[in-house]
Design a protein around this motif. Structure first.
Motif, mmCIF file in Angstrom:
data_model
loop_
_atom_site.group_PDB
_atom_site.id
_atom_site.type_symbol
_atom_site.label_atom_id
_atom_site.label_comp_id
_atom_site.label_asym_id
_atom_site.label_seq_id
_atom_site.Cartn_x
_atom_site.Cartn_y
_atom_site.Cartn_z
ATOM 1 N N MET A 209 0.825 -1.206 0.000
ATOM 2 C CA MET A 209 0.000 0.000 0.000
ATOM 3 C C MET A 209 0.858 1.255 0.000
ATOM 4 S SD MET A 209 -2.775 -1.508 -0.229
ATOM 5 C CE MET A 209 -3.843 -0.099 -0.258
ATOM 6 N N GLY A 210 2.076 1.141 0.501
ATOM 7 C CA GLY A 210 2.970 2.281 0.551
ATOM 8 C C GLY A 210 4.120 1.999 1.496
ATOM 9 N N HIS A 211 4.828 3.071 1.837
ATOM 10 C CA HIS A 211 5.983 2.973 2.721
ATOM 11 C C HIS A 211 5.866 4.055 3.783
ATOM 12 C CE1 HIS A 211 7.184 1.304 -1.161
ATOM 13 N NE2 HIS A 211 7.916 0.480 -0.445
ATOM 14 N N VAL A 212 6.125 3.678 5.032
ATOM 15 C CA VAL A 212 6.152 4.636 6.132
ATOM 16 C C VAL A 212 7.444 4.398 6.888
ATOM 17 C CG1 VAL A 212 5.081 5.365 8.281
ATOM 18 C CG2 VAL A 212 3.648 4.777 6.330
ATOM 19 N N GLY A 213 8.297 5.415 6.910
ATOM 20 C CA GLY A 213 9.599 5.250 7.546
ATOM 21 C C GLY A 213 10.346 4.117 6.877
ATOM 22 N N PRO A 214 10.918 3.223 7.687
ATOM 23 C CA PRO A 214 11.676 2.114 7.100
ATOM 24 C C PRO A 214 10.812 0.918 6.713
ATOM 25 C CG PRO A 214 11.853 2.032 9.470
ATOM 26 C CD PRO A 214 11.054 3.276 9.139
ATOM 27 N N TYR A 215 9.508 1.001 6.898
ATOM 28 C CA TYR A 215 8.633 -0.146 6.702
ATOM 29 C C TYR A 215 7.842 -0.108 5.399
ATOM 30 C CZ TYR A 215 9.628 -0.890 11.598
ATOM 31 O OH TYR A 215 10.272 -1.086 12.778
ATOM 32 N N VAL A 216 7.501 -1.312 4.928
ATOM 33 C CA VAL A 216 6.600 -1.489 3.801
ATOM 34 C C VAL A 216 5.238 -1.806 4.415
ATOM 35 C CG1 VAL A 216 6.088 -2.870 1.751
ATOM 36 C CG2 VAL A 216 8.455 -2.431 2.382
ATOM 37 N N GLN A 217 4.200 -1.108 3.981
ATOM 38 C CA GLN A 217 2.859 -1.372 4.489
ATOM 39 C C GLN A 217 2.140 -2.314 3.549
ATOM 40 O OE1 GLN A 217 1.259 2.644 4.984
ATOM 41 N NE2 GLN A 217 1.255 2.204 7.183
ATOM 42 N N LEU A 218 1.626 -3.425 4.113
ATOM 43 C CA LEU A 218 0.925 -4.431 3.327
ATOM 44 C C LEU A 218 -0.527 -4.532 3.782
ATOM 45 C CD1 LEU A 218 3.531 -7.360 3.351
ATOM 46 C CD2 LEU A 218 3.319 -5.472 1.735
ATOM 47 N N ARG A 219 -1.379 -4.939 2.858
ATOM 48 C CA ARG A 219 -2.794 -5.201 3.148
ATOM 49 C C ARG A 219 -3.150 -6.518 2.468
ATOM 50 N NH1 ARG A 219 -6.624 -0.462 2.042
ATOM 51 N NH2 ARG A 219 -6.031 0.008 4.166
ATOM 52 N N PRO A 220 -3.982 -7.347 3.114
ATOM 53 C CA PRO A 220 -4.403 -8.595 2.465
ATOM 54 C C PRO A 220 -5.045 -8.306 1.105
ATOM 55 C CG PRO A 220 -5.117 -8.563 4.759
ATOM 56 C CD PRO A 220 -4.592 -7.189 4.445
ATOM 57 N N PRO A 221 -4.855 -9.180 0.116
ATOM 58 C CA PRO A 221 -5.422 -8.951 -1.216
ATOM 59 C C PRO A 221 -6.942 -8.759 -1.203
ATOM 60 C CG PRO A 221 -3.852 -10.742 -1.308
ATOM 61 C CD PRO A 221 -4.035 -10.386 0.139
ATOM 62 N N ARG A 222 -7.634 -9.410 -0.278
ATOM 63 C CA ARG A 222 -9.094 -9.288 -0.206
ATOM 64 C C ARG A 222 -9.518 -8.063 0.597
ATOM 65 N NH1 ARG A 222 -12.003 -14.742 1.279
ATOM 66 N NH2 ARG A 222 -13.715 -13.349 0.801
ATOM 67 N N GLY A 223 -8.561 -7.283 1.069
ATOM 68 C CA GLY A 223 -8.870 -6.124 1.898
ATOM 69 C C GLY A 223 -8.694 -6.473 3.359
ATOM 70 N N GLN B 73 4.422 -18.894 -7.640
ATOM 71 C CA GLN B 73 3.294 -18.935 -8.582
ATOM 72 C C GLN B 73 2.021 -19.375 -7.872
ATOM 73 O OE1 GLN B 73 4.714 -21.462 -11.771
ATOM 74 N NE2 GLN B 73 5.261 -19.667 -13.004
ATOM 75 N N ALA B 74 2.132 -20.342 -6.968
ATOM 76 C CA ALA B 74 0.961 -20.830 -6.238
ATOM 77 C C ALA B 74 0.382 -19.741 -5.336
ATOM 78 C CB ALA B 74 1.317 -22.060 -5.419
ATOM 79 N N GLU B 75 1.240 -18.989 -4.659
ATOM 80 C CA GLU B 75 0.772 -17.910 -3.783
ATOM 81 C C GLU B 75 0.101 -16.806 -4.592
ATOM 82 O OE1 GLU B 75 4.106 -18.209 -0.222
ATOM 83 O OE2 GLU B 75 4.600 -17.181 -2.094
ATOM 84 N N GLU B 76 0.679 -16.493 -5.744
ATOM 85 C CA GLU B 76 0.098 -15.459 -6.603
ATOM 86 C C GLU B 76 -1.266 -15.899 -7.131
ATOM 87 O OE1 GLU B 76 1.180 -12.744 -10.510
ATOM 88 O OE2 GLU B 76 2.731 -13.982 -9.611
ATOM 89 N N LEU B 77 -1.374 -17.139 -7.581
ATOM 90 C CA LEU B 77 -2.648 -17.649 -8.084
ATOM 91 C C LEU B 77 -3.697 -17.658 -6.979
ATOM 92 C CD1 LEU B 77 -4.360 -18.843 -10.310
ATOM 93 C CD2 LEU B 77 -3.432 -21.099 -9.706
ATOM 94 N N SER B 78 -3.314 -18.087 -5.790
ATOM 95 C CA SER B 78 -4.242 -18.119 -4.659
ATOM 96 C C SER B 78 -4.761 -16.717 -4.336
ATOM 97 C CB SER B 78 -3.542 -18.714 -3.433
ATOM 98 O OG SER B 78 -4.404 -18.734 -2.333
ATOM 99 N N ALA B 79 -3.880 -15.721 -4.378
ATOM 100 C CA ALA B 79 -4.294 -14.346 -4.117
ATOM 101 C C ALA B 79 -5.250 -13.843 -5.194
ATOM 102 C CB ALA B 79 -3.070 -13.439 -4.029
ATOM 103 N N LYS B 80 -4.965 -14.176 -6.451
ATOM 104 C CA LYS B 80 -5.850 -13.757 -7.544
ATOM 105 C C LYS B 80 -7.232 -14.391 -7.409
ATOM 106 C CE LYS B 80 -2.332 -12.831 -11.035
ATOM 107 N NZ LYS B 80 -1.782 -13.236 -12.340
ATOM 108 N N ALA C 64 -8.621 -15.366 -4.589
ATOM 109 C CA ALA C 64 -9.272 -14.731 -3.445
ATOM 110 C C ALA C 64 -9.890 -13.396 -3.841
ATOM 111 C CB ALA C 64 -8.270 -14.532 -2.307
ATOM 112 N N VAL C 65 -9.172 -12.623 -4.636
ATOM 113 C CA VAL C 65 -9.701 -11.327 -5.101
ATOM 114 C C VAL C 65 -10.914 -11.546 -5.994
ATOM 115 C CG1 VAL C 65 -9.182 -9.307 -6.526
ATOM 116 C CG2 VAL C 65 -7.515 -10.100 -4.846
ATOM 117 N N ALA C 66 -10.829 -12.509 -6.913
ATOM 118 C CA ALA C 66 -11.954 -12.797 -7.812
ATOM 119 C C ALA C 66 -13.171 -13.287 -7.024
ATOM 120 C CB ALA C 66 -11.552 -13.834 -8.856
#
Length: 83
Positions: free
Chosen positions: A36-50, A66-73, A75-77
């Motif tokens: 989602m972005g960067h704050v200070g030294p950290y990367v901010q993440l959000r679950p693919p489904r929100g 590839q399996a993790e990417e497909l699973s995330a896609k 979940a979003v669908a």
């Protein structure tokens, strides 16, 4: 829009902070997240489904398999279709 891609390490082998929208994995927990972005030294993440964001040091972020990417896609669908 989620691009479902992740960065590769830089030429020096050190982690490169991923761009917003990239799909990555938090190596500490194994959770997949969208940058989602960067704050200070950290990367901010959000679950693919929100959901709630969490902070990850950039050295603990890796590209998804590839399996993790497909699973995330899937979940979003599924979320789009109310499943």
């Amino acid at each position: 829009m989620v691009t479902m891609t992740a960065p590769t390490p830089g030429a020096d082998g050190h982690p490169v902070s991923p761009d917003a929208g990239a799909l990555v994995v938090d190596r500490r927990s194994g959770k997949v997240g969208v940058v989602m972005g960067h704050v200070g030294p950290y990367v901010q993440l959000r679950p693919p489904r929100g959901g709630r964001e969490w902070d990850v040091p950039p050295e603990y972020v890796r590209p998804p398999t590839q399996a993790e990417e497909l699973s995330a896609k899937v979940a979003v669908a599924n979320r789009r279709w109310g499943r």
